[in-house]
Design an enzyme around this catalytic site. Structure first.
Site, PDB file in Angstrom:
ATOM      1  N   ASP A  42       6.596  -3.476  -3.335  1.00 53.00           N
ATOM      2  CA  ASP A  42       5.322  -3.153  -3.954  1.00 53.00           C
ATOM      3  C   ASP A  42       5.560  -2.150  -5.084  1.00 53.00           C
ATOM      4  OD1 ASP A  42       2.402  -3.080  -4.086  1.00 53.00           O
ATOM      5  OD2 ASP A  42       2.580  -1.061  -3.246  1.00 53.00           O
ATOM      6  N   ASP A  44       2.564   0.096  -6.997  1.00 54.42           N
ATOM      7  CA  ASP A  44       1.706   1.277  -6.948  1.00 54.42           C
ATOM      8  C   ASP A  44       1.916   2.030  -5.640  1.00 54.42           C
ATOM      9  OD1 ASP A  44       0.136   1.013  -9.437  1.00 54.42           O
ATOM     10  OD2 ASP A  44      -0.542  -0.851  -8.518  1.00 54.42           O
ATOM     11  N   ASP A 245       3.408   0.694   0.829  1.00 59.66           N
ATOM     12  CA  ASP A 245       2.819   1.968   1.243  1.00 59.66           C
ATOM     13  C   ASP A 245       1.443   1.793   1.867  1.00 59.66           C
ATOM     14  OD1 ASP A 245       1.752   1.249  -1.404  1.00 59.66           O
ATOM     15  OD2 ASP A 245       0.737   3.183  -1.301  1.00 59.66           O
TER      16      ASP A 245
END
Length: 373
Positions: A42, A44, A245
Site C-alpha cells: 500500500d 498512503d 496500515d
C-alpha cells in the site's frame, strides 16, 4: 525465570492456523523478505504521508528489491494515474516502472470494460487517474460538464481533491437514469501530512444518500487489486505478502485474495485497533514500520492454556476483567530483553484468544496492551 508484565502480539487470526504451522519454519528467525518473493505494498500511510516519505520506507523497499523480491504498489487512492504515482515514488528515491503501480481506478476500469462495449461513455468522477484508467481500457471518459448531453452507460467514482458538488450531482442523476455505478473504493478517510482528510468513501456516501442504491466497490477490501498484483508479479498468492496500515482495506483485501498480511504501525490503525479486530481482519505479521521486512521475525507459536511463545519469551493472561494483564516470562537461558514490538506480538495473540473465548471485553483487552516505549 525472568519476568515482566505488559501486553500485545500478532497473527492471521486468534488461533494458530494450519497454514501458520505449515509455513512457520520460513518466517521464524528469518526476514519476511526472504519468505515472500512477491510484495504488494500500500502507499498512503505505508510509503508516504502526503508529500513526506514514511521513515525507513524507501530504504527498506530498496533493500527488498536488492534481496530479489518483486514489488507492486497497490493503492485505493484513485486520483492519480500510475505514471504520476510512479514519478512521486521515484522522487522519494525508489526505482520502479509505471506498470508497478496498480490503482483502484484501473481495477474499476477493467471491471467495467468486461461488461460494456468498447467506446462506451462513462462519467469519470475523481482525479485525473479515473479518466486515464478508462481510456487505457478503451472506454470513453465523460466529464461532469459534458454529462448532461452524454448517453452514460456507467459512473466510475474515485477520489479527487477537487471533486465538486456538481460532479456528485451528475453521478446521482446518471445512476437514477440506469447507469452502472462503480466505486474505486469506500475508504472514509485519507491520511495526509497535515492530518486525516475525508476519503472517497465519504464522497460515495453523499451520492448514496441521493440514489438509495449501493455501488459495486472494486478496490480494497475486495480481492481484485491483489489478484491483478499477483498477475503482474508472476507469483502465487501463497508466496505473496500484502503490506498495509488499514485493517478493513489492506488486511481484508489481502485475506480476500488468500494472502498473508503484514500490518505496519505507520498509518491509520494502531495497537488498540488491532486488538479489537475481528478474526478475519487480524494480520499474521505486525511491524513498527517497514524495517520489519529485513529483520529476523520470530512468529509466536501457541504453547497451550492460552500461552504463546516467541524468541524465548512466553506471554500469558493473568487476572480477569479490568485487572487482566499480560505476564511475560523468559526462559532461563534467555539474556535478551523483550522489545515493545515483541510484547505486542505476544499480547495480541493472547488477547485475541481471550476475546474469542469471552474472557475479557474489548475495553479490557485494550487496557492490557503494553505501553509503547
Amino acid at each position: 525465570m525472568a519476568q515482566t508484565s505488559s501486553t500485545q502480539g500478532p497473527a492471521r487470526d486468534g488461533s494458530a492456523s494450519q497454514q501458520e504451522h505449515q509455513t512457520a519454519s520460513r518466517s521464524d528467525r528469518q526476514p519476511l523478505v526472504a519468505a515472500y518473493p512477491g510484495l504488494v505494498c500500500d502507499l498512503d500511510g505505508v510509503v508516504y504521508r502526503g508529500a513526506s516519505a514514511v521513515p525507513h520506507a524507501v530504504s527498506e523497499l530498496t533493500a527488498a528489491r536488492e534481496h530479489g523480491a518483486r514489488l507492486v504498489f497497490a493503492t485505493n487512492n484513485a486520483s492519480r494515474p500510475p505514471a504520476v504515482v510512479g514519478d512521486i515514488l521515484r522522487g522519494h528515491g525508489l526505482t520502479l516502472e509505471d506498470r508497478d503501480v496498480l490503482t483502484s481506478s484501473l481495477a474499476g476500469a477493467r471491471h467495467l470494460a468486461e461488461q460494456l462495449p468498447e467506446g462506451a461513455a462513462v462519467l469519470a468522477v475523481g482525479g485525473p487517474g479515473v479518466a486515464d484508467a478508462l481510456e487505457s481500457v478503451g472506454l470513453r471518459p465523460v466529464s461532469a460538464q459534458d454529462a448532461p448531453e452524454a448517453d452514460l452507460a456507467a459512473v466510475l467514482q474515485g477520489y479527487g481533491a477537487d471533486v465538486t458538488a456538481t460532479a456528485l450531482g451528475e453521478a446521482a442523476y446518471a445512476i437514477q437514469a440506469g447507469a452502472q455505478w462503480v466505486a474505486t473504493n469506500d475508504d472514509l478517510t485519507l491520511p495526509t501530512d497535515r492530518g486525516v482528510a475525508p476519503g472517497n468513501g465519504s464522497l460515495v456516501a453523499a451520492v448514496r444518500l441521493a440514489v438509495q442504491t449501493d455501488p459495486t466497490v472494486v478496490g480494497k477490501p475486495g480481492p481484485l487489486l491483489y489478484e491483478l498484483a499477483t498477475q503482474q508479479l508472476g507469483t502465487t498468492v501463497e508466496s505473496t505478502l500484502g503490506i498495509g496500515d488499514r485493517l478493513e482495506t489492506d488486511t481484508a483485501g489481502a485475506h480476500a485474495a488468500g494472502m498473508d498480511a503484514l500490518h505496519v504501525l505507520t498509518g491509520v490503525h494502531g495497537p488498540a485497533d488491532l486488538v479489537r479486530a475481528p478474526r478475519e481482519l487480524r494480520p499474521r505479521y505486525i511491524g513498527v514500520d517497514l524495517r520489519v521486512l529485513s529483520e529476523p521475525y520470530a512468529e509466536p507459536e501457541q504453547a497451550g492454556d492460552g500461552r504463546w511463545m516467541a524468541d524465548g519469551w512466553t506471554g500469558t493472561l493473568v487476572g480477569e476483567g479490568g485487572s487482566a494483564r499480560i505476564s511475560y516470562e523468559s526462559s532461563a537461558d534467555s539474556a535478551d530483553e523483550i522489545s515493545w514490538i515483541g510484547q505486542l506480538r505476544l499480547a495480541l495473540k493472547v488477547l485475541w484468544g481471550a476475546l474469542d473465548q469471552g474472557l475479557v471485553t474489548e475495553d479490557e483487552a485494550v487496557a492490557a496492551l503494553p505501553s509503547q516505549q
